[in-house]
Design a protein around this motif. Structure first.
Motif, PDB file in Angstrom:
ATOM      1  N   HIS A  37       0.722  -1.272  -0.008  1.00 46.32           N
ATOM      2  CA  HIS A  37      -0.139  -0.022   0.059  1.00 46.32           C
ATOM      3  C   HIS A  37       1.021   1.193   0.032  1.00 46.32           C
ATOM      4  N   TYR A  38       0.638   2.061  -0.906  1.00 51.75           N
ATOM      5  CA  TYR A  38       1.498   3.364  -1.135  1.00 51.75           C
ATOM      6  C   TYR A  38       0.683   4.640  -0.759  1.00 51.75           C
ATOM      7  N   GLY A  39       1.200   5.429  -0.170  1.00 50.62           N
ATOM      8  CA  GLY A  39       0.819   6.758   0.131  1.00 50.62           C
ATOM      9  C   GLY A  39       0.417   7.569  -1.204  1.00 50.62           C
ATOM     10  N   GLU A  40      -0.326   8.744  -0.978  1.00 52.15           N
ATOM     11  CA  GLU A  40      -0.860   9.530  -2.141  1.00 52.15           C
ATOM     12  C   GLU A  40       0.313  10.439  -2.926  1.00 52.15           C
ATOM     13  N   GLN A  41       1.485  10.359  -2.083  1.00 51.65           N
ATOM     14  CA  GLN A  41       2.516  10.847  -2.563  1.00 51.65           C
ATOM     15  C   GLN A  41       3.452  10.066  -3.607  1.00 51.65           C
ATOM     16  N   ALA A  42       3.129   8.836  -3.752  1.00 53.47           N
ATOM     17  CA  ALA A  42       3.892   7.871  -4.329  1.00 53.47           C
ATOM     18  C   ALA A  42       4.039   8.215  -5.823  1.00 53.47           C
ATOM     19  N   ALA A  43       2.983   8.379  -6.734  1.00 51.75           N
ATOM     20  CA  ALA A  43       3.084   8.746  -7.717  1.00 51.75           C
ATOM     21  C   ALA A  43       4.005   9.886  -8.350  1.00 51.75           C
ATOM     22  N   ASP A  44       3.972  11.017  -7.472  1.00 49.04           N
ATOM     23  CA  ASP A  44       4.819  11.912  -7.743  1.00 49.04           C
ATOM     24  C   ASP A  44       6.512  11.381  -7.481  1.00 49.04           C
ATOM     25  N   ARG A  45       6.626  10.703  -6.491  1.00 49.52           N
ATOM     26  CA  ARG A  45       8.090  10.146  -6.270  1.00 49.52           C
ATOM     27  C   ARG A  45       8.422   9.298  -7.434  1.00 49.52           C
ATOM     28  N   VAL A  46       7.586   8.348  -8.055  1.00 47.63           N
ATOM     29  CA  VAL A  46       7.701   7.657  -9.104  1.00 47.63           C
ATOM     30  C   VAL A  46       8.148   8.479 -10.207  1.00 47.63           C
ATOM     31  N   GLN A  47       7.636   9.537 -10.535  1.00 52.37           N
ATOM     32  CA  GLN A  47       7.733  10.418 -11.463  1.00 52.37           C
ATOM     33  C   GLN A  47       8.967  11.073 -11.293  1.00 52.37           C
ATOM     34  N   LEU A  48       9.376  11.457 -10.280  1.00 54.56           N
ATOM     35  CA  LEU A  48      10.817  12.150  -9.984  1.00 54.56           C
ATOM     36  C   LEU A  48      11.826  10.865 -10.189  1.00 54.56           C
ATOM     37  N   ILE A  49      11.309   9.685  -9.940  1.00 56.64           N
ATOM     38  CA  ILE A  49      12.618   8.591 -10.144  1.00 56.64           C
ATOM     39  C   ILE A  49      12.653   8.285 -11.809  1.00 56.64           C
ATOM     40  N   GLN A  50      11.625   8.320 -12.364  1.00 54.50           N
ATOM     41  CA  GLN A  50      11.511   8.181 -13.828  1.00 54.50           C
ATOM     42  C   GLN A  50      12.504   9.251 -14.571  1.00 54.50           C
ATOM     43  N   ASN A  51      12.147  10.549 -14.003  1.00 52.97           N
ATOM     44  CA  ASN A  51      12.896  11.658 -14.694  1.00 52.97           C
ATOM     45  C   ASN A  51      14.335  11.505 -14.306  1.00 52.97           C
ATOM     46  N   LEU A  52      14.896  11.055 -13.079  1.00 51.22           N
ATOM     47  CA  LEU A  52      16.469  11.052 -12.830  1.00 51.22           C
ATOM     48  C   LEU A  52      16.791   9.811 -13.539  1.00 51.22           C
ATOM     49  N   TYR A  53      16.062   8.959 -13.716  1.00 50.48           N
ATOM     50  CA  TYR A  53      16.716   7.846 -14.663  1.00 50.48           C
ATOM     51  C   TYR A  53      16.802   8.175 -16.397  1.00 50.48           C
ATOM     52  N   ALA A  54      15.615   9.117 -16.738  1.00 48.57           N
ATOM     53  CA  ALA A  54      15.721   9.404 -18.020  1.00 48.57           C
ATOM     54  C   ALA A  54      16.808  10.434 -18.200  1.00 48.57           C
ATOM     55  N   ALA A  55      17.386  10.951 -17.188  1.00 49.71           N
ATOM     56  CA  ALA A  55      18.511  11.905 -17.350  1.00 49.71           C
ATOM     57  C   ALA A  55      19.947  11.289 -17.220  1.00 49.71           C
ATOM     58  N   GLY A  56      19.864   9.848 -16.782  1.00 47.51           N
ATOM     59  CA  GLY A  56      20.796   9.128 -16.958  1.00 47.51           C
ATOM     60  C   GLY A  56      21.628   8.746 -15.475  1.00 47.51           C
ATOM     61  N   LEU A  57      20.834   8.991 -14.517  1.00 44.89           N
ATOM     62  CA  LEU A  57      21.277   8.936 -13.164  1.00 44.89           C
ATOM     63  C   LEU A  57      21.060   7.134 -13.135  1.00 44.89           C
ATOM     64  N   SER A  58      22.186   6.735 -12.170  1.00 44.56           N
ATOM     65  CA  SER A  58      22.105   5.312 -11.809  1.00 44.56           C
ATOM     66  C   SER A  58      21.078   5.150 -10.701  1.00 44.56           C
ATOM     67  N   SER A  59      20.774   4.210 -10.263  1.00 45.29           N
ATOM     68  CA  SER A  59      20.051   3.780  -9.072  1.00 45.29           C
ATOM     69  C   SER A  59      20.620   4.140  -7.990  1.00 45.29           C
ATOM     70  N   ARG A  60      22.097   3.915  -7.812  1.00 45.48           N
ATOM     71  CA  ARG A  60      22.813   4.158  -6.765  1.00 45.48           C
ATOM     72  C   ARG A  60      22.881   5.821  -6.453  1.00 45.48           C
ATOM     73  N   THR A  61      23.056   6.384  -7.588  1.00 53.58           N
ATOM     74  CA  THR A  61      23.059   7.916  -7.524  1.00 53.58           C
ATOM     75  C   THR A  61      21.796   8.554  -7.019  1.00 53.58           C
ATOM     76  N   ILE A  62      20.658   7.671  -7.676  1.00 54.49           N
ATOM     77  CA  ILE A  62      19.235   8.308  -7.013  1.00 54.49           C
ATOM     78  C   ILE A  62      19.011   8.017  -5.732  1.00 54.49           C
ATOM     79  N   ALA A  63      19.515   7.022  -5.310  1.00 54.27           N
ATOM     80  CA  ALA A  63      19.347   6.671  -3.968  1.00 54.27           C
ATOM     81  C   ALA A  63      20.155   7.555  -2.862  1.00 54.27           C
ATOM     82  N   GLU A  64      21.397   8.003  -3.364  1.00 50.90           N
ATOM     83  CA  GLU A  64      21.892   9.074  -2.594  1.00 50.90           C
ATOM     84  C   GLU A  64      21.268  10.308  -2.655  1.00 50.90           C
ATOM     85  N   VAL A  65      20.525  10.831  -3.783  1.00 45.19           N
ATOM     86  CA  VAL A  65      20.017  12.010  -4.006  1.00 45.19           C
ATOM     87  C   VAL A  65      18.589  12.376  -3.157  1.00 45.19           C
ATOM     88  N   LEU A  66      17.894  11.009  -3.246  1.00 47.70           N
ATOM     89  CA  LEU A  66      16.567  11.073  -2.475  1.00 47.70           C
ATOM     90  C   LEU A  66      16.340  11.605  -1.263  1.00 47.70           C
TER      91      LEU A  66
END
Length: 122
Positions: A37-66
């Motif tokens: 069960h996800y909170g209401e802000q989860a969709a916004d977070r997924v979009q942020l993650i998608q944007n960071l991936y699209a920009a070429g960031l790795s999952s490790r880098t995204i995990a450091e930034v979030l």
């Protein structure tokens, strides 16, 4: 919301959401029966993650930034990391722009009657 609802709302696969969870990028509460069960802000977070991936960031880098994004603070280290990623993206944009400009030149040349371009589609 459940995982299928988030998948639909965010426009990503259920598999992607599970991957984000495995990488520590997204969290969900679990029901007694184990359903996510996800909170209401989860969709916004997924979009942020998608944007960071699209920009070429790795999952490790995204995990450091979030965590900085979540806390709405940054550190000299996070600023340096983000600046390096921005510089990498800028270099990539420069390369892509040059490639597009070369294609535009070929397209313009090929459009002239005497270009002699023999490329044909099957």
């Amino acid at each position: 919301m459940r995982i299928g609802e988030l998948s639909d709302k965010a426009g990503v696969s259920v598999r992607a959401l599970r991957y984000y969870e495995e990488q520590g990028l997204l969290t969900a509460d679990r029901s007694a029966s184990g359903q996510r069960h996800y909170g209401e802000q989860a969709a916004d977070r997924v979009q942020l993650i998608q944007n960071l991936y699209a920009a070429g960031l790795s999952s490790r880098t995204i995990a450091e930034v979030l965590p900085c994004v979540d806390a709405k603070v940054n550190t000299p280290e996070s600023r340096a990391l983000l600046s390096a990623e921005r510089d990498r993206i800028d270099a990539q944009i420069t390369q892509l722009t040059a490639a597009r400009d070369r294609l535009d030149a070929v397209i313009a040349f090929a459009a002239t009657p005497a270009s002699g371009c023999a490329y044909q589609t099957a």
